[in-house]
Enzyme design. Structure first.
Site, PDB file in Angstrom:
ATOM      1  N   ASP A 159       6.659  24.079  43.936  1.00  0.00           N
ATOM      2  CA  ASP A 159       5.136  24.409  43.326  1.00  0.00           C
ATOM      3  C   ASP A 159       5.724  26.718  42.668  1.00  0.00           C
ATOM      4  OD1 ASP A 159       3.117  23.375  45.481  1.00  0.00           O
ATOM      5  OD2 ASP A 159       4.721  23.444  47.025  1.00  0.00           O
ATOM      6  N   HIS A 187       2.278  25.300  51.735  1.00  0.00           N
ATOM      7  CA  HIS A 187       2.707  24.800  50.113  1.00  0.00           C
ATOM      8  C   HIS A 187       1.030  23.135  50.131  1.00  0.00           C
ATOM      9  CE1 HIS A 187       3.590  21.048  47.877  1.00  0.00           C
ATOM     10  NE2 HIS A 187       3.736  19.906  49.035  1.00  0.00           N
TER      11      HIS A 187
HETATM   12  P1  NAX Z   1       7.135   7.202  49.923  1.00  0.00           P
HETATM   13  O1  NAX Z   1       5.355   6.829  50.860  1.00  0.00           O
HETATM   14  O2  NAX Z   1       7.460   6.722  48.516  1.00  0.00           O
HETATM   15  O3  NAX Z   1       8.618   7.341  51.137  1.00  0.00           O
HETATM   16  C1  NAX Z   1       8.885   8.225  52.629  1.00  0.00           C
HETATM   17  C2  NAX Z   1       9.385   7.193  53.277  1.00  0.00           C
HETATM   18  O4  NAX Z   1       9.540   7.509  54.324  1.00  0.00           O
HETATM   19  C3  NAX Z   1       9.181   5.656  53.231  1.00  0.00           C
HETATM   20  O5  NAX Z   1      10.145   5.085  52.999  1.00  0.00           O
HETATM   21  C4  NAX Z   1       8.805   5.643  54.425  1.00  0.00           C
HETATM   22  O6  NAX Z   1       8.941   4.603  55.253  1.00  0.00           O
HETATM   23  C5  NAX Z   1      10.311   7.129  55.430  1.00  0.00           C
HETATM   24  N1  NAX Z   1       9.556   7.062  56.763  1.00  0.00           N
HETATM   25  C6  NAX Z   1       8.506   7.218  57.025  1.00  0.00           C
HETATM   26  N2  NAX Z   1       8.788   7.891  58.500  1.00  0.00           N
HETATM   27  C7  NAX Z   1      10.212   8.155  58.627  1.00  0.00           C
HETATM   28  C8  NAX Z   1      11.028   8.619  59.344  1.00  0.00           C
HETATM   29  N3  NAX Z   1      10.143   8.958  60.537  1.00  0.00           N
HETATM   30  N4  NAX Z   1      12.287   8.348  59.609  1.00  0.00           N
HETATM   31  C9  NAX Z   1      12.822   8.481  58.506  1.00  0.00           C
HETATM   32  N5  NAX Z   1      11.837   7.543  57.315  1.00  0.00           N
HETATM   33  C10 NAX Z   1      10.301   7.657  57.489  1.00  0.00           C
HETATM   34  O7  NAX Z   1       7.202   9.166  49.977  1.00  0.00           O
HETATM   35  P2  NAX Z   1       8.073  10.495  48.742  1.00  0.00           P
HETATM   36  O8  NAX Z   1       7.007  10.348  47.596  1.00  0.00           O
HETATM   37  O9  NAX Z   1       8.833   9.793  48.892  1.00  0.00           O
HETATM   38  O10 NAX Z   1       7.502  11.481  49.477  1.00  0.00           O
HETATM   39  C11 NAX Z   1       7.704  11.833  50.418  1.00  0.00           C
HETATM   40  C12 NAX Z   1       7.095  13.190  51.501  1.00  0.00           C
HETATM   41  O11 NAX Z   1       7.266  13.946  50.692  1.00  0.00           O
HETATM   42  C13 NAX Z   1       5.422  12.906  52.056  1.00  0.00           C
HETATM   43  O12 NAX Z   1       5.412  13.313  52.650  1.00  0.00           O
HETATM   44  C14 NAX Z   1       4.767  13.616  50.712  1.00  0.00           C
HETATM   45  O13 NAX Z   1       3.671  13.767  51.220  1.00  0.00           O
HETATM   46  C15 NAX Z   1       6.203  14.977  50.376  1.00  0.00           C
HETATM   47  N6  NAX Z   1       5.635  15.396  49.313  1.00  0.00           N
HETATM   48  C16 NAX Z   1       6.213  17.076  49.136  1.00  0.00           C
HETATM   49  C17 NAX Z   1       6.109  18.129  48.475  1.00  0.00           C
HETATM   50  C18 NAX Z   1       6.632  18.995  48.915  1.00  0.00           C
HETATM   51  O14 NAX Z   1       6.530  19.967  47.766  1.00  0.00           O
HETATM   52  N7  NAX Z   1       6.530  19.704  49.742  1.00  0.00           N
HETATM   53  C19 NAX Z   1       6.111  17.246  46.933  1.00  0.00           C
HETATM   54  C20 NAX Z   1       5.824  15.998  46.909  1.00  0.00           C
HETATM   55  C21 NAX Z   1       5.623  15.013  47.538  1.00  0.00           C
HETATM   56  O15 NAX Z   1       4.336  14.638  47.688  1.00  0.00           O
END
Ligand code: NAX
Length: 328
Positions: A159, A187
């Site tokens: 952000d 966030h």
């Molecule tokens: P993806 O869905 O592509 O990847 C997430 C991965 O986490 C998946 O491979 C899943 O298998 C894995 N996962 C789920 N539960 C798990 C656990 N208990 N232990 C280990 N791995 C686990 O999501 P992606 O686009 O990579 O985003 C990841 C996270 O970042 C999401 O929650 C998303 O909302 C968040 N974001 C946060 C941002 C920020 O600025 N703070 C911005 C970008 C993003 O939206």
């Protein structure tokens, strides 16, 4: 030669992971002289995909990559970790209520908090990117009683970077001219990107803009809703930019923020700026030798006060919800 820094990444087979791992392995986080060992956590069904990512990491032959461990048990993967980047989270799916999202992620972050508490290195630092990032960090922190609370943070650096970019574009200046940007609060769409303390070439940014209408009705919503705009355009949520911000945040935390500038980080409040103590809320901070400090003494006018309070109120509601669920 120095022994490798152990960097744990969760959700390593996900979108953000696909960008993040290669940058860490190439030295973008710790520099060209520090070897890193990656310790990658995924859920069982994603381990095969993660093996493919590890094949690609191998194929890069990065000089700074000293090894990769993968697995689905946080007690094993967090063993000896010096830095943990908690990216993996349960996304909100159709029909999922906010309470469902909080409890699904609660299960993840209580377990990971405990595993970090029991197995991470003494100098562990933890950055949470997975959403809802602030509250996930609060859950992990609350479940890791032996880790000092200042070792936890949630990512608002994306952000922060978005706000810098929007302001630089508006004023037609390079991003390097912009300093002292602040994201306050959560966030989420309630976050408050603050131009009243930011500077452009040393001059107050709100004055340089000179357009309260743009600040209120274009700048703030553009920054706060940028994630949605990216999903709309790309058909997938921000990944490379989120990975880049995750690196920026961890690098500055460990290596220090620039002289004469500050960064935004969501950290446990000590009551500064009337943010209730213990909430993980974004503040302007400076960092040095792996420690952060909230910038003190900024004057908060009524406009900013209202915006900060609204975002903090949302954080309090999230905290109450996870308390009711017994997660903290
Ligand atoms: P993806 O869905 O592509 O990847 C997430 C991965 O986490 C998946 O491979 C899943 O298998 C894995 N996962 C789920 N539960 C798990 C656990 N208990 N232990 C280990 N791995 C686990 O999501 P992606 O686009 O990579 O985003 C990841 C996270 O970042 C999401 O929650 C998303 O909302 C968040 N974001 C946060 C941002 C920020 O600025 N703070 C911005 C970008 C993003 O939206």
């Amino acid at each position: 030669s120095n022994s490798p820094v152990k960097v744990a990444v969760t959700g390593a087979a996900g979108q953000i992971g696909y960008s993040l791992l290669f940058r860490i392995a190439s030295g973008a986080l710790l520099g060209p002289d520090t070897p890193v060992q990656l310790r990658l956590l995924e859920i069982e069904p994603a381990l095969k995909a993660l093996e493919g990512v590890v094949m690609e990491l191998d194929d890069c032959a990065f000089p700074t990559l000293a090894g990769v461990e993968i697995g689905s048990d946080p007690n094993v993967i967090f063993d000896g970790a010096n830095l943990a980047l908690l990216v993996g989270a349960r996304p909100r799916t159709k029909g999922m209520e906010r309470g469902d999202l909080l409890s699904a992620n609660g299960a993840i972050f209580t377990g990971q908090g405990k595993a970090l508490n029991d197995h991470a290195a003494d100098d562990i630092r933890i950055g949470v990117t997975g959403n809802p990032a602030n509250t996930n960090a609060l859950i992990a922190m609350s479940n890791a009683p032996d880790i000092p609370r200042e070792r936890f943070s949630a990512l608002t650096r994306l952000d922060h970077n978005r706000a810098i970019s929007q302001l630089a574009t508006k004023l037609g200046v390079p991003v390097t001219e912009i300093t002292k940007m602040t994201i306050w609060g959560n966030h989420s769409a309630t976050q408050y990107p603050d131009l009243f303390h930011a500077e452009v070439g040393g001059r107050n940014a709100a004055e340089a803009v000179g357009d309260q209408e743009w600040l209120e009705n274009t700048f703030i919503p553009t920054v706060a809703k940028r994630g949605a705009a990216i999903i709309e355009a790309r058909g997938a949520s921000s990944a490379a930019s989120a990975a880049s911000a995750t690196i920026d945040a961890a690098r500055d935390w460990l290596k220090g923020s620039a002289q004469g500038d500050w960064i935004s980080m969501a950290v446990a409040s000590d009551g500064s700026y009337d943010v209730p103590e213990g909430l993980i809320s974004s503040f302007p901070v400076t960092t040095k030798n792996g420690e952060w400090e909230i910038v003190q003494g900024l004057e908060i006018d009524d406009f900013s006060r209202g915006k900060i309070d609204a975002s903090v109120k949302e954080l309090q509601e999230e905290r109450d919800a996870v308390k009711d669920l017994g997660l903290i």
